[in-house]
Scaffold this active site. Sequence first.
Site, PDB file in Angstrom:
ATOM      1  N   GLU A 115      -8.520  -8.028   0.270  1.00  0.00           N
ATOM      2  CA  GLU A 115      -9.726  -9.124  -0.550  1.00  0.00           C
ATOM      3  C   GLU A 115     -10.180 -10.374   0.614  1.00  0.00           C
ATOM      4  OE1 GLU A 115     -10.510  -7.167  -2.346  1.00  0.00           O
ATOM      5  OE2 GLU A 115      -9.207  -5.984  -3.217  1.00  0.00           O
ATOM      6  N   PHE A 161     -11.076   2.717  -3.533  1.00  0.00           N
ATOM      7  CA  PHE A 161     -13.288   1.769  -2.441  1.00  0.00           C
ATOM      8  C   PHE A 161     -12.520   2.363  -1.186  1.00  0.00           C
ATOM      9  CE2 PHE A 161     -15.321  -1.997  -1.579  1.00  0.00           C
ATOM     10  CZ  PHE A 161     -15.970  -1.976  -2.396  1.00  0.00           C
ATOM     11  N   GLY A 162     -13.454   2.776  -0.257  1.00  0.00           N
ATOM     12  CA  GLY A 162     -13.615   2.613   1.316  1.00  0.00           C
ATOM     13  C   GLY A 162     -14.003   1.904   1.848  1.00  0.00           C
ATOM     14  N   THR A 220      -5.958   1.053  -0.804  1.00  0.00           N
ATOM     15  CA  THR A 220      -5.582   1.422  -2.041  1.00  0.00           C
ATOM     16  C   THR A 220      -5.639   2.551  -3.831  1.00  0.00           C
ATOM     17  OG1 THR A 220      -4.570  -0.736  -1.878  1.00  0.00           O
ATOM     18  CG2 THR A 220      -4.316   0.388  -4.602  1.00  0.00           C
ATOM     19  N   LEU A 250     -16.009  -6.992  -4.190  1.00  0.00           N
ATOM     20  CA  LEU A 250     -15.041  -7.464  -3.754  1.00  0.00           C
ATOM     21  C   LEU A 250     -14.772  -9.278  -4.715  1.00  0.00           C
ATOM     22  CD1 LEU A 250     -15.141  -6.431   0.258  1.00  0.00           C
ATOM     23  CD2 LEU A 250     -13.959  -5.995  -1.116  1.00  0.00           C
ATOM     24  N   GLY A 287     -20.618  -7.880  -3.651  1.00  0.00           N
ATOM     25  CA  GLY A 287     -20.386  -7.860  -5.083  1.00  0.00           C
ATOM     26  C   GLY A 287     -19.127  -7.323  -5.756  1.00  0.00           C
ATOM     27  N   THR A 292     -13.094  -0.672   4.232  1.00  0.00           N
ATOM     28  CA  THR A 292     -11.749  -1.760   5.096  1.00  0.00           C
ATOM     29  C   THR A 292     -11.895  -0.281   6.392  1.00  0.00           C
ATOM     30  OG1 THR A 292     -11.069  -3.460   4.060  1.00  0.00           O
ATOM     31  CG2 THR A 292      -9.868  -2.616   6.328  1.00  0.00           C
ATOM     32  N   GLY A 337      19.460 -18.530  -3.164  1.00  0.00           N
ATOM     33  CA  GLY A 337      20.545 -17.427  -2.190  1.00  0.00           C
ATOM     34  C   GLY A 337      20.299 -16.516  -1.370  1.00  0.00           C
ATOM     35  N   GLY A 362     -11.870  -5.130   9.485  1.00  0.00           N
ATOM     36  CA  GLY A 362     -10.984  -5.844   8.401  1.00  0.00           C
ATOM     37  C   GLY A 362     -12.051  -7.011   7.775  1.00  0.00           C
TER      38      GLY A 362
END
Length: 387
Positions: free
Chosen positions: A366, A132-133, A167, A242, A240, A135, A342, A140
Amino acid sequence: MIAPTTLFALDTLLTEEEREIRNTVRLVCDREIRPHVAGWFEAGELPARELARTLGSLGVLGMHLDGYGCAGMGAVSYGLACLELEAADSGLRSLVSVQGSLAMYAIWKYGSEEQKQEWLPAMAAGERIGCFGLTEPDFGSDPGGMRTTAKREGGDWVLDGTKLWITNGSVADVAVVWARTDEGVRGFLVPAGAPGFTVNDVKHKISLRASVTSELVLDGVRLPAAAMLPGARGLSGPLGCLNEARFGIVFGAMGAALDCLETTLAYAAQREVFARPLSSYQLTQEKLADMALELGKGLLLAVHLGRLKEAGTLTPEQVSLGKLNNVREALEIARKCRTLLGASGITLEYPVIRHAVNLESVLTYEGTSEIHSLVIGKALTGIPAFT
């Protein structure tokens, strides 16, 4: 000892089918993911295609969509699957979210019947992967400023621009790319290997290392008119999508928190400090109680929002509430758990530090926490603090 979720009687809020779906996804993660994920994280790689086929056979890719080989499950079932996937690793849930809630949802919601038939069945089966392109390097939180353009040339469209932090980018068979046109923002299906379309992986990540993150470069990419998503016009289309992905994060973040807390409870019970179990100390129990409380509250919120979504009444502002609260609290739980482990907490022998650094990315993508705060602020005051 009881499980943290038992304190809140969470299972009483779920149907038998929802519990079965949750348990099935957990078993597959235990068998197929957990034995390997620390190694994938350390190496900075992911066998995405193999995993996509596994997840497709499980039925979680686009599982909340109807038809075209999708399972058509309810929102809470989808959320519980996201919870279990992110309990294994945020990268795994990201793969599923981008595939189902961004790429597949965009085609399912806005695509033509031909586009749906071509892509959705194979994507649901994990045979094809999508990305999904939206950004861009300089845009952003402000997608309205995008510089990627699509211009008509005869009967075709020609796309130019760059997308970043994508992604699944380099393993995707199709990219849903949003571009500025004379008609406003429109979505396009860009197949892998199209002339002028190149993909470069983002290297040197400290977070989401078991996930494919890429840059998409479009240099005169020529597409036929049929590549446009006909049902999306303006930013409402990608926004929508997102919202669908953000809903999965509301549950998913709690999965990472639950895995951290369960790991820490087991560790504190067997780790001796001054000849006593670490879990016997008052300061330890206070931390554990506080974390269980925030975890339970987040889970209850997630289920409530899921029921609203199933009823068709969930609003974007409510999704922002869930994303803001649950990611923020999950990150705090991961950090507290790290302190209780620790020095062991900084090693990949335990999942806590991996969840903590992954959640730093989930906090940002997102919609950043700041943006979701302003969405909520606008709802409360009626005054937009950003455009």
